[in-house]
Enzyme design. Structure first.
Site, PDB file in Angstrom:
ATOM      1  N   TRP A 100      -3.076 -28.928  18.950  1.00  0.00           N
ATOM      2  CA  TRP A 100      -2.660 -29.858  17.839  1.00  0.00           C
ATOM      3  C   TRP A 100      -3.551 -30.725  17.531  1.00  0.00           C
ATOM      4  CZ3 TRP A 100       0.275 -26.412  15.664  1.00  0.00           C
ATOM      5  CH2 TRP A 100       1.297 -25.955  16.281  1.00  0.00           C
ATOM      6  N   ASP A 167       0.492 -38.436  16.672  1.00  0.00           N
ATOM      7  CA  ASP A 167       1.470 -37.497  16.290  1.00  0.00           C
ATOM      8  C   ASP A 167       2.415 -37.187  17.528  1.00  0.00           C
ATOM      9  OD1 ASP A 167       2.564 -34.855  16.391  1.00  0.00           O
ATOM     10  OD2 ASP A 167       0.835 -33.706  16.324  1.00  0.00           O
ATOM     11  N   LYS A 191      11.125 -30.312  17.098  1.00  0.00           N
ATOM     12  CA  LYS A 191      10.990 -30.271  18.696  1.00  0.00           C
ATOM     13  C   LYS A 191      12.102 -31.089  19.356  1.00  0.00           C
ATOM     14  CE  LYS A 191       7.138 -27.700  18.313  1.00  0.00           C
ATOM     15  NZ  LYS A 191       6.070 -28.348  17.615  1.00  0.00           N
TER      16      LYS A 191
HETATM   17  C1  LIG Z   1       4.616 -28.167  16.962  1.00  0.00           C
HETATM   18  C2  LIG Z   1       3.702 -29.150  16.762  1.00  0.00           C
HETATM   19  C3  LIG Z   1       3.026 -29.515  15.573  1.00  0.00           C
HETATM   20  C4  LIG Z   1       3.041 -28.725  14.406  1.00  0.00           C
HETATM   21  O1  LIG Z   1       4.237 -28.750  13.780  1.00  0.00           O
HETATM   22  P1  LIG Z   1       4.715 -27.915  12.558  1.00  0.00           P
HETATM   23  O2  LIG Z   1       5.972 -28.581  12.029  1.00  0.00           O
HETATM   24  O3  LIG Z   1       4.739 -26.535  12.810  1.00  0.00           O
HETATM   25  O4  LIG Z   1       3.449 -28.302  11.337  1.00  0.00           O
HETATM   26  C5  LIG Z   1       2.374 -30.525  15.670  1.00  0.00           C
HETATM   27  N1  LIG Z   1       1.971 -31.231  16.624  1.00  0.00           N
HETATM   28  C6  LIG Z   1       2.521 -31.333  17.648  1.00  0.00           C
HETATM   29  C7  LIG Z   1       2.506 -32.061  18.890  1.00  0.00           C
HETATM   30  C8  LIG Z   1       3.651 -30.152  17.951  1.00  0.00           C
HETATM   31  O5  LIG Z   1       4.185 -30.100  19.222  1.00  0.00           O
END
Ligand SMILES: *Cc1c(COP(=O)(O)O)cnc(C)c1O
Length: 355
Positions: A100, A167, A191
């Protein structure tokens, strides 16, 4: 019976939230209308949006500190780009701890110079780099708090005077920390908060308005702030379910309470991984282990079918590791009960007894 859901994302949500959400699809707030067929400008939905935004700030301890909460479209992946559009003038610094972060770096490179302060790519991201230097002449520093795919988590966030972006897609609302050390936090809902389709963005307002480029409206945080996260039609159902999950968390006692449960779950599983000779953790240093996503392998891969059969029969779902890591991944997000982890640990013990 409901399965023990270890899926990495989209993932488990509290059962009570699912129940309320399904009722709102049929009849929302006793309006004799569905949540998904009313105007997002109606009083009932505006209240949902306001609630969701306020609860986010409240649970993170960021109310009254100059932050705004937004529910946007495009997933966390869109934030990789939006962060750069809104904050990157010349140069920014990124810590690369996995897929990511890697993707975030590639998007930001479209708009400026990127300094990778450190990377754990050399060992397939099985550790968190430490002792790196964040340059003082960058527009911002970006990191990923929890690496969903590799199962690592940052425990020590380096102090820096530059704007700090994180993030937190896969561990937001799971553990206590000083969230005010960050100027911008983003997290895809799917998540730890709600269904896929909305992304929570928390921004300290005073970091905006400093780049010289023209920002397209949909990518401009200031536009979304001005319109109270209603510049265009928000993802009404994902925002509503996120609000319900945040209410659930607040009623449970907030982040400090869920953290205790999350610690218990992680402790239970990792101690079995360490004790059981048939299993080996993927992450090289114990201090870097994620409490949300535990990655592990069988020491003898010929036992794979036997293990797969055992956990499937025990009602477990979503244990397969990501294709870039292999092995297994047990995601233990907020809504996963301790009992589900116990079921998994029992299966691991059973394999040791019978293999
Ligand atoms: C799943 C995830 C993403 C991507 O998320 P999307 O909503 O599918 O764009 C980005 N960063 C992390 C840490 C993730 O776990």
């Amino acid at each position: 019976m409901k399965k023990h859901n270890f899926s990495a994302g989209p993932c488990i949500l509290p059962q009570s939230v699912m129940q309320k959400a399904s009722e709102a699809i049929v009849n929302f707030n006793n309006l004799n209308l569905s949540l998904i067929e009313i105007s997002h400008r109606s009083k009932d939905f505006v209240e949902v949006m306001e609630n969701a935004r306020n609860l986010s700030l409240e649970l993170l301890g960021l109310q009254g500190k100059g932050y705004k909460a937004l529910f946007l479209h495009g997933g966390a992946s869109m934030e990789f780009l939006m962060v750069a559009f809104n904050l990157l003038e010349k140069k920014s610094a990124y810590l690369n701890t996995g897929t990511w972060s890697d993707k975030a770096i590639n998007e930001a490179k479209l708009l400026g110079n990127i300094v990778e302060v450190a990377s754990s790519k050399d060992h397939n991201f099985n550790y968190i780099p430490k002792n790196y230097t964040i340059p003082s002449d960058v527009d911002y520093f970006h990191c990923t708090s929890n690496n969903t795919i590799f199962g690592t988590q940052i425990n020590d966030f380096q102090k820096t005077a530059v704007v700090k972006v994180c993030d937190m897609s896969s561990d937001i609302f799971s553990r206590q920390m000083d969230f005010s050390q960050f100027d911008l936090i983003y997290a895809g809902a799917q998540k730890n908060m709600g269904p896929a389709g909305t992304t929570l963005v928390i921004i300290k307002e005073d970091i905006l308005g400093k780049v010289s480029r023209t920002i397209p409206s949909m990518l401009d945080y200031q536009v979304h702030i001005e319109k109270d996260s209603m510049y265009n039609t928000p993802a009404v159902f994902p925002v509503y379910v996120s609000m319900l999950t945040l209410e659930w968390l607040k009623n449970l006692g907030g982040i400090s309470e869920i953290e205790k449960i999350n610690n218990k779950k992680a402790e239970l599983l990792y101690s079995e991984i360490d004790k059981n000779p048939l299993f080996k953790g993927f992450v090289s240093q114990k201090e870097d282990r994620s409490k949300m996503n535990a990655t592990f392998n069988l020491t003898d891969s010929s036992l794979e079918n036997q293990f797969n059969t055992l956990w499937t029969e025990a009602g477990i779902n979503g244990l397969k590791g990501h294709r870039s890591v292999g092995g297994f991944r047990a995601s233990m997000y907020n809504a996963l009960p301790l009992e589900s982890v116990q079921v998994l640990v029992d299966v691991m013990k059973e394999l040791e007894r019978t293999a």
